[in-house]
Write a protein that holds these residues in place. Structure first.
Motif, short mmCIF file in Angstrom:
data_model
loop_
_atom_site.label_atom_id
_atom_site.label_comp_id
_atom_site.label_asym_id
_atom_site.label_seq_id
_atom_site.Cartn_x
_atom_site.Cartn_y
_atom_site.Cartn_z
N THR A 1 0.82 -1.21 0.00
CA THR A 1 0.00 0.00 0.00
C THR A 1 0.86 1.26 0.00
OG1 THR A 1 -1.76 -1.14 1.14
CG2 THR A 1 -1.81 1.25 1.21
N TYR B 1 -2.74 1.63 10.37
CA TYR B 1 -3.19 1.42 9.00
C TYR B 1 -4.71 1.24 8.96
CZ TYR B 1 -3.32 -1.07 4.44
OH TYR B 1 -3.57 -1.48 3.16
N TRP B 2 -5.24 0.42 9.91
CA TRP B 2 -6.67 0.11 9.87
C TRP B 2 -7.51 1.00 10.80
CZ3 TRP B 2 -3.96 -4.97 9.60
CH2 TRP B 2 -3.96 -5.47 8.29
N LYS C 1 -10.27 2.86 9.18
CA LYS C 1 -11.33 1.95 8.76
C LYS C 1 -12.17 1.52 9.96
CE LYS C 1 -12.01 0.75 5.25
NZ LYS C 1 -13.03 1.23 4.30
N ASN D 1 -10.97 5.17 1.66
CA ASN D 1 -9.68 4.56 1.33
C ASN D 1 -8.56 5.58 1.46
OD1 ASN D 1 -7.64 2.97 0.43
ND2 ASN D 1 -8.52 2.56 -1.59
N TRP E 1 -5.44 5.44 2.25
CA TRP E 1 -4.05 5.14 1.85
C TRP E 1 -3.96 4.67 0.40
CZ3 TRP E 1 -2.55 7.16 6.13
CH2 TRP E 1 -3.08 6.78 7.36
N GLY F 1 -5.28 1.68 -0.63
CA GLY F 1 -5.10 0.23 -0.60
C GLY F 1 -6.01 -0.44 -1.61
N GLU G 1 -11.01 -4.68 2.07
CA GLU G 1 -11.52 -3.88 3.19
C GLU G 1 -11.64 -2.41 2.82
OE1 GLU G 1 -8.46 -5.06 3.05
OE2 GLU G 1 -7.05 -4.08 4.38
N TRP G 2 -10.87 -1.98 1.81
CA TRP G 2 -10.93 -0.56 1.41
C TRP G 2 -12.09 -0.28 0.47
CZ3 TRP G 2 -8.37 1.67 4.94
CH2 TRP G 2 -7.22 1.07 5.48
N THR H 1 -16.42 3.37 5.30
CA THR H 1 -15.62 3.69 6.49
C THR H 1 -16.50 4.46 7.46
OG1 THR H 1 -13.48 3.74 5.40
CG2 THR H 1 -13.71 5.10 7.34
#
Lengths: 531, 216
Positions: free
Chosen positions: A269, A403-404, A407, A493, A495, A497, A501-502, A506
């Motif tokens: 990513t 990172y997450w 999210k 999203n 980043w 990715g 999951e992206w 969110t």
């Protein structure tokens, strides 16, 4: 987009009961995260207590027994309550079904049950803390553990129960990965984090029950006797070490394999580049899982094990370096000519890369039979496994958390403070533990309460680093909590990715996806995505 | 194959599965994974047994002769029969024969209870002769390692009996659900899984019987 009425997993139901009875893997992951954060704080508190005592060669403020209890509880809390469930149970629970394009894990009720089993185990651990805290070291070696007057039974029972939580999570993940993949997601289109969790689940299922029965045998041994660990009856205390490490060495890979999975996600990513050597990284996870079962004897080089067994275990230990090296080279090669973006998660990626290599190479020193005679049970060993566990797993955990985080909670944290905290953690960590490599080579034994005057400067230096490290974690706690209330709203999203999951909202919808995604390419196809 | 009549309850596939087949396959795979952990759970005891039998063959011979092989053999027969009735119960569930399923499960429970009763008398006769786990062992024995055998014996048969008890609980649970008409040709997953578990428990005993009772 209509703004404020969009329902997500956080606001679809409200009230404390909607959390305590939830079957949603995302909420269960978040609850794990909370408990794991508390455990990390508790384990860190004991670490600080230890480092403060070690400022002086003689007693500063702890008695010898309290010191033994503090290092045992530091180890037991960090291993059983924090690091084993950290990535699989918290991040894995949240991310795995999303990455597979599934609505949930295969057994949502079992998932909630394993969370409550974890809470029960944690309750036993806390009970033992206030009821004659255990002083045997987290390894509970016989014959001392059957004779200590501290609460060995409640702590081993806690570890036994926590083990079942881990097993049930493993069972759930295996079934989920086999059966719940979205249409088009073949095995080799799965994100590498999923592969890592799969290899982890295999170890969780096959190794954890062995420590379960071993700890149960220890409890029986100290209550009515089994005899197998008791030399007076012809039993053998070393057998306990074999049984214990048959689990506890693979357990090291229960910790580090998911961390390596996070690493593969981060590198693609933040370099916007397809992973180099996808299949090799996937297979090397399985290779590590398999080899991990065959190396437990390297903890017993100086326990009177036969020299032939030592040679074989030494050789097998070196073999672990091959799949680990494959991963490291592939990550580095992925960075080559990538569009590197030094965001906070990627700083933790780089920290892992440096620190884990040091941890891994010093592991080679310890796996070499002759060198191990010199370094065995010194601070060199302490520094080595902190470089792999904290320099490796915790860095990847923090990378994955950052990172997450958007999210999970739909909020952005402060990038500036994120980078500052990462710098404090990196510098503080090396300050504390690199010093301990030097202490160890000079002969400072681990777990000693008093020490020779000549070691004091290095001990004091190491303790000073603790404050830098601690400052990093305090900054992190502040800006992460602040982001929950005042953070900017995160885009779907942030980043760029490419894994599934992206694609989800969110924070994600209660059912993850509005319609089941269909997969047509590998997980990191950045060229096709226009990079 | 479809269920007929009003005595059955239609099964709703859980929301996160696409269809009944995916649900069944997932449950079965999960159960097999769980069985794998069960095998490893018992494995340490088998390893301990092997090590100490290798080290102290005479002591194991003497200790084993203190067990009643007749009671062990009887219990082996009881458990194998119960495995058979379990298979029949699963088969009846698959073919939507509610009454038969219920009755076969009932016989399985009775056999399991019979096993535990025999085990109880076996334990009692050992205690009567002072044969306890090592800390309380006060029987006469020629070899000093005899208590180790009984340490392993009590732990492994005790854990096995615990598995039988859990099995009885599980069978009672699926009997109640059978009576409600939840299981039929379209849905019999819990019966199948409890069946798997029950065969595992039998299988452990089939290994235990010769290892513990037939050393001589």
């Amino acid at each position: 987009m209509s703004t404020k009425t969009i329902k997500n997993y956080l606001n679809c139901e409200t009230g404390i009961m909607s959390w305590l009875t939830t079957l949603d893997h995302k909420r269960i992951g978040v609850m794990y995260l909370l408990f794991i954060a508390i455990s990390f704080g508790l384990g860190g508190f004991f670490a600080l207590a230890l480092r403060m005592e070690l400022l002086t060669p003689t007693q500063l403020y702890l008695t010898a027994k309290q010191y033994n209890q503090a290092f045992t509880l530091h180890g037991a809390v960090m291993v059983f309550l924090f690091i084993i469930p950290s990535i699989p149970a918290a991040l894995g629970n949240f991310v795995l079904p999303l990455q597979l394009g599934a609505k949930d894990v295969a057994f949502p009720r079992l998932n909630l049950a394993s969370f409550y089993v974890y809470v029960l185990g944690a309750a036993f651990a806390i009970f033992s803390l206030f009821n004659g805290a255990v002083d045997t070291g987290w390894t509970f070696y016989t014959p001392y553990s059957t004779q200590s007057d501290t609460s060995v039974i409640s702590m081993t029972l806690a570890a036994f129960i926590l083990g079942f939580s881990s097993i049930l999570t493993g069972v759930n993940f295996i079934a989920t990965i086999h059966k719940m993949r979205a249409p088009g997601m073949t095995w080799f289109r799965m994100p590498l984090f999923v592969w890592a969790l799969y290899a982890t689940a295999i170890i969780q299922i096959l190794a954890t029950p062995v420590v379960g029965i071993t700890l149960l045998l220890l409890i029986f041994e100290s209550t009515f006797g089994v005899g197998i660990f008791d030399p007076a009856l012809g039993g053998d205390p070393i057998l306990f070490q074999h049984f214990f490490w048959f689990y506890s060495h693979p357990a090291v890979y229960i910790m580090v394999l998911p961390a390596m999975g996070v690493m593969s996600e981060l590198v693609t990513t933040f370099c916007k580049k397809n992973i180099f050597g996808y299949k090799l990284i996937a297979y090397s996870s399985l290779a590590i899982a398999i080899i991990s079962f065959l190396v437990w004897g390297h903890h017993l080089f100086l326990s009177g094990q036969s020299s032939y067994a030592n040679m074989i275990f030494s050789l097998l230990t070196f073999l672990v370096g091959i799949p680990s090296g494959i991963k490291v080279f592939n990550w580095v090669t992925t960075m080559y000519k990538g569009t590197i973006d030094l965001k906070t998660p990627f700083l933790y990626f780089l920290s892992f890369l440096f620190l884990f290599c040091i941890g891994g190479f010093t592991g080679m020193f310890l796996g070499a039979l002759s060198v191990d005679v010199h370094l065995h049970d010194t601070y060199f060993v302490v520094a080595h496994f902190h470089y792999t566990m904290m320099g490796g797993v915790v860095m990847a955990f923090l990378g994955g958390l950052h990172y997450w985080w958007p999210k999970m909670f739909g909020k952005m944290y402060s990038e500036k403070w994120g980078r500052i905290a990462a710098a404090f953690v990196f510098v503080g960590f090396n300050w504390v533990f690199f010093t301990q490599f030097i202490l160890g080579t000079k002969g400072m034994p681990r777990r000693y309460y008093n020490y020779l005057d000549q070691f004091q400067p290095l001990h004091a230096f190491s303790t000073m680093g603790t404050f830098v490290l601690g400052t990093g974690f305090i900054i992190m706690a502040v800006y992460l909590i602040h982001s929950l209330f005042k953070g900017e709203k995160a885009p779907a999203n942030p980043w760029g990715g490419l894994t599934l999951e992206w694609v989800a909202d969110t924070p994600p919808d209660h059912h993850n996806f509005h319609e089941t995604p269909t997969v047509t390419t590998g997980p990191y196809d950045y060229e096709k995505a226009g990079y | 194959m479809a269920t007929t009549g009003t005595s059955f309850i239609k099964h709703e596939v859980a929301h996160h599965f696409d269809n009944a087949e995916q649900e069944f396959e997932s449950a079965k795979l999960g159960m097999w994974a769980f069985m794998a952990q069960e095998i490893l759970f018992f494995s340490a005891l088998f390893v301990a047994y092997a090590i100490f039998r290798y080290l102290y063959p005479e002591a194991f011979l003497e200790a084993s002769s203190l067990l009643s092989w007749k009671m062990g053999a009887f219990n082996t027969a009881v458990l194998i029969t119960s495995s058979f009735t379990m298979v029949m119960a699963v088969n009846s569930a698959q073919t939507s024969q509610k009454k038969k399923t219920f009755n076969f499960l009932l016989v399985t429970i009775l056999l399991a209870a019979l096993f535990l009763v025999v085990k109880y008398f076996e334990y009692m006769s050992k205690f009567h002769h002072g044969i306890f786990p090592p800390n309380y062992f006060n029987a006469m024995a020629v070899f000093e390692q005899v208590p180790i055998f009984f340490g392993i014996y009590f732990v492994i048969t005790g854990l096995h009996a615990l598995h039988i008890l859990i099995g009885i609980g599980l069978i009672i649970w699926i009997m109640r659900r059978t009576a409600r008409g939840e299981f039929h040709a379209d849905y019999f997953t819990p019966v199948e899984l409890v069946g798997l578990y029950w065969h595992f428990v039998d299988l452990v005993w089939i290994f235990l019987f010769p290892l513990l009772y037939l050393v001589g």
